[in-house]
Scaffold this active site. Structure first.
Site, PDB file in Angstrom:
ATOM      1  N   ASP A   6      15.221 -41.276  14.147  1.00 32.38           N
ATOM      2  CA  ASP A   6      15.797 -41.332  15.494  1.00 32.38           C
ATOM      3  C   ASP A   6      16.676 -42.567  15.691  1.00 32.38           C
ATOM      4  OD1 ASP A   6      14.798 -38.952  16.540  1.00 32.38           O
ATOM      5  OD2 ASP A   6      12.906 -39.873  17.156  1.00 32.38           O
ATOM      6  N   GLU A  56      12.626 -34.354   9.512  1.00 34.23           N
ATOM      7  CA  GLU A  56      11.686 -34.083  10.595  1.00 34.23           C
ATOM      8  C   GLU A  56      10.936 -32.755  10.447  1.00 34.23           C
ATOM      9  OE1 GLU A  56      13.226 -34.364  14.612  1.00 34.23           O
ATOM     10  OE2 GLU A  56      11.181 -34.574  15.379  1.00 34.23           O
ATOM     11  N   ILE A  84      18.337 -31.956  14.126  1.00 33.59           N
ATOM     12  CA  ILE A  84      18.861 -31.980  15.505  1.00 33.59           C
ATOM     13  C   ILE A  84      18.099 -33.051  16.250  1.00 33.59           C
ATOM     14  CG2 ILE A  84      19.117 -30.805  17.706  1.00 33.59           C
ATOM     15  CD1 ILE A  84      19.680 -28.297  16.422  1.00 33.59           C
ATOM     16  N   ASP A  85      18.796 -34.144  16.517  1.00 34.00           N
ATOM     17  CA  ASP A  85      18.214 -35.184  17.349  1.00 34.00           C
ATOM     18  C   ASP A  85      18.613 -34.841  18.778  1.00 34.00           C
ATOM     19  OD1 ASP A  85      17.071 -37.599  18.200  1.00 34.00           O
ATOM     20  OD2 ASP A  85      19.000 -38.622  18.031  1.00 34.00           O
ATOM     21  N   ASP A 110      17.363 -26.206  14.228  1.00 37.55           N
ATOM     22  CA  ASP A 110      16.746 -27.346  13.530  1.00 37.55           C
ATOM     23  C   ASP A 110      16.490 -26.985  12.070  1.00 37.55           C
ATOM     24  OD1 ASP A 110      15.753 -27.386  16.479  1.00 37.55           O
ATOM     25  OD2 ASP A 110      15.393 -29.447  15.815  1.00 37.55           O
ATOM     26  N   ASP A 166      17.418 -36.314  10.749  1.00 36.46           N
ATOM     27  CA  ASP A 166      16.972 -35.559  11.925  1.00 36.46           C
ATOM     28  C   ASP A 166      17.990 -34.440  12.095  1.00 36.46           C
ATOM     29  OD1 ASP A 166      15.954 -34.550  14.239  1.00 36.46           O
ATOM     30  OD2 ASP A 166      15.796 -36.474  15.272  1.00 36.46           O
ATOM     31  N   THR A 178      16.798 -32.314  20.653  1.00 38.11           N
ATOM     32  CA  THR A 178      16.665 -30.849  20.750  1.00 38.11           C
ATOM     33  C   THR A 178      16.662 -30.400  22.217  1.00 38.11           C
ATOM     34  OG1 THR A 178      15.336 -30.963  18.746  1.00 38.11           O
ATOM     35  CG2 THR A 178      15.368 -28.873  19.867  1.00 38.11           C
TER      36      THR A 178
END
Ligand code: AMP
Ligand code: MG
Length: 326
Positions: A272, A70, A125-126, A47, A123, A128
């Site tokens: 998101d 994020e 890593i959407d 991330d 984001d 995770t």
């Protein structure tokens, strides 16, 4: 803005580099190296690494860009996190020279949490949880102007590229420009093609996609809705905004995210849904909340004016909204 605009080229290249970093880390990561943020959600070095790369590349090209993202480096700067910070810097250094640990933190902190008239939403890593499980995740990047998403990019490093070969080659990138359509290409930046939602017109033929995580949406409500609409095909559970991508390319018909009863106070984050929503819409789909309101990206980082999410191929949207009222 067109496909050759600096914004589009920079954002696609940044998302591809971040994808390569994430897959490298995913291969190297043992379960013990994930850790929990104070709110209980997992966050990994990936991330942070993905956010550092993307923020750095955007700011290099557009020094005044606002990036709402994020993560931030606060926890990473704690003395007991120095090993993790070192790992993040090591991975990032494979893509761009890193001169100090402080520099990597400063790239991560190009991300802010306040929106402006024109800003990027990221984001890194959407999904995770999907990433940690070895399932789907996405690098999600969108450009928003006056509350309207103008550009959306979803890099899905672990998603099969060819709908007809789910066990085939993995890794694809979806992108859409306002008024100019949605496209898929592979992560090498080649094989670009326009994508379109399915033409399914009978609710009974629809296929639903929903979260893997049962506490992210009311799956029981989804089942009841499916019964009301005579949907018999099993739903496809998938992590992240990859759900928007598979809907945009016609693989599924509906993406449901019905919130738990009225007491549920959860409000969705803009990062998101911003990239995914333009990709579904530009492929011919429709995106609203579960009571039919357009998604609002103008109220800060939370979508305060929306409850849940409904994405469809457009044709079935009104029928589903009506069934949701029951
Ligand atoms: P998905 O993979 O579709 O389940 O979505 C992952 C996203 O769900 C994460 O990025 C979180 O921001 C978000 N999320 C976390 N908790 C909730 C919740 N209670 N309801 C809805 N979404 C959530
Ligand atoms: Mg997310």
């Amino acid at each position: 803005m067109d496909q050759n605009s600096p914004e589009v080229m920079t954002a696609i290249q940044a998302a591809i580099k971040a994808s390569v970093l994430c897959e490298k880390i995913r291969m190297d990561l043992s379960a013990g190296e994930s850790r929990l943020k104070s709110d209980g959600s997992p966050v990994t070095i990936a991330d942070y690494g993905a956010q550092a790369i993307i923020c750095k590349l955007i700011r290099e090209m557009f020094p005044n860009a606002t990036i709402v993202a994020e993560e931030d480096s606060r926890e990473l700067r704690r003395p007991d996190r120095s090993r993790i910070l070192g790992q993040v810097a090591g991975y990032v250094n494979a893509f761009m020279p890193v001169s100090s640990l402080e520099e990597v933190c400063s790239w991560i902190d190009f991300g802010s949490n306040s929106t402006t008239d024109r800003f990027w939403a990221l984001d890194p890593i959407d999904g995770t949880k999907g990433f940690l499980r070895g399932d789907q995740y996405a690098i999600a990047l969108a450009l928003i102007e006056k509350g309207v998403v103008k550009l959306g990019i979803l890099a899905c490093p672990h998603l099969y590229a060819d709908v007809h070969r789910p066990l085939g080659e993995k890794g694809c990138l979806f992108f859409a420009l306002k008024g100019k359509g949605s496209f898929q290409m592979d992560l090498g930046g080649t094989n670009k093609r326009p994508i379109f939602v399915s033409k399914v017109a009978s609710p009974s033929e629809a296929v639903i996609t929903e979260s893997v995580e049962s506490d992210h949406a009311d799956h029981l409500a989804h089942r009841r809705l499916a019964q009301r609409l005579n949907i018999s095909k099993p739903s496809l559970r998938m992590d992240s905004q990859a759900k928007y991508g598979i809907l945009a390319r016609g693989e599924v018909t509906l993406y449901l995210r019905v919130p738990f009863s009225a007491e549920s106070e959860y409000k969705e984050n803009i990062w998101d849904h911003a990239a995914g929503s333009i990709i579904a819409e530009e492929a011919g789909g429709r995106v609203t909340d579960v009571i039919g309101r357009p998604l609002d990206f103008s109220s800060g980082i939370k979508m305060e004016k929306n409850d849940g999410i409904l994405v469809s191929n457009g044709i079935l949207h009104e029928a589903v909204l009506k069934a949701l009222e029951m």
